[in-house]
Design a protein around this motif. Sequence first.
Motif, PDB file in Angstrom:
ATOM      1  N   SER A  90      30.804  15.973  31.027  1.00 36.56           N
ATOM      2  CA  SER A  90      29.589  16.514  30.419  1.00 36.56           C
ATOM      3  C   SER A  90      29.008  17.653  31.239  1.00 36.56           C
ATOM      4  N   LEU A  91      29.005  17.496  32.550  1.00 40.25           N
ATOM      5  CA  LEU A  91      28.503  18.571  33.408  1.00 40.25           C
ATOM      6  C   LEU A  91      29.373  19.817  33.269  1.00 40.25           C
ATOM      7  N   ASP A 114      23.169   6.531  32.513  1.00 46.23           N
ATOM      8  CA  ASP A 114      23.688   7.898  32.654  1.00 46.23           C
ATOM      9  C   ASP A 114      23.377   8.795  31.458  1.00 46.23           C
ATOM     10  N   LEU A 156      21.976  17.426  28.641  1.00 48.24           N
ATOM     11  CA  LEU A 156      21.922  18.501  29.641  1.00 48.24           C
ATOM     12  C   LEU A 156      21.573  19.829  28.978  1.00 48.24           C
ATOM     13  N   ASN A 162      22.578  12.406  31.554  1.00 48.03           N
ATOM     14  CA  ASN A 162      23.644  13.286  32.046  1.00 48.03           C
ATOM     15  C   ASN A 162      24.707  13.574  30.998  1.00 48.03           C
ATOM     16  N   SER A 163      24.484  13.160  29.757  1.00 48.29           N
ATOM     17  CA  SER A 163      25.425  13.502  28.691  1.00 48.29           C
ATOM     18  C   SER A 163      25.286  14.983  28.368  1.00 48.29           C
ATOM     19  N   TRP A 164      26.336  15.582  27.841  1.00 50.83           N
ATOM     20  CA  TRP A 164      26.336  17.036  27.650  1.00 50.83           C
ATOM     21  C   TRP A 164      25.250  17.504  26.690  1.00 50.83           C
ATOM     22  N   VAL A 182      30.273  11.604  32.721  1.00 51.04           N
ATOM     23  CA  VAL A 182      29.269  12.407  33.427  1.00 51.04           C
ATOM     24  C   VAL A 182      29.884  13.692  33.977  1.00 51.04           C
TER      25      VAL A 182
END
Length: 195
Positions: A179-180, A33, A41, A36-38, A176
Amino acid sequence: IEQICILSEESGLSLLIYGDSITEPEGYYPRSDFANSWTQLIMSHIKGPSMSSGRGGTTIKELLERIKNELPYIKAKYVMVTIGTNGGNTEENLSALVEYILANGSVPILNNIPCNESGTQVKENALIEKIRNKYHIKGCRFDLATSLAHDGKEVDTADMFFEDYNWGKIYHHPNVKGSLLMYTRTLVDIPGIYD
């Protein structure tokens, strides 16, 4: 020591991200993942080169030393800082941090720290807000993105990894979903970094 040589693979960055363990997903994100970490991203949407420099357990004093050792050589248009989880934030320390970033020709971005299980972000973020107002700089409200009522007060545990240590159970590092939400919040609070 008579001479030190500093080498950097990157320089002239669009964005350089600094912080503690929250900014170091390498320390807590599953490899599957990680993208998908902030931090990843944000960097994947920046035009131009970017880097992240997070270290677990870092306080503002240690962070300022790291910035003094790196920023003059790496150089970045924007320097994004998320610090305060481990204590040590004072008006003097945060002011010194912002002034050093400005003195190096970069635009400082001072983010609110995300919500956590103990609620320490409320006091820290009030101080961070005061410094942002003092210097008329921007920052991202990561506390709003990770709170239950989107008010920055109580952590939404669905946004954080559950971490079970021998000294306690915590919801401290964004997963995830969290972070999003944090990345999405940058589009509201600091969209200029993506121009």
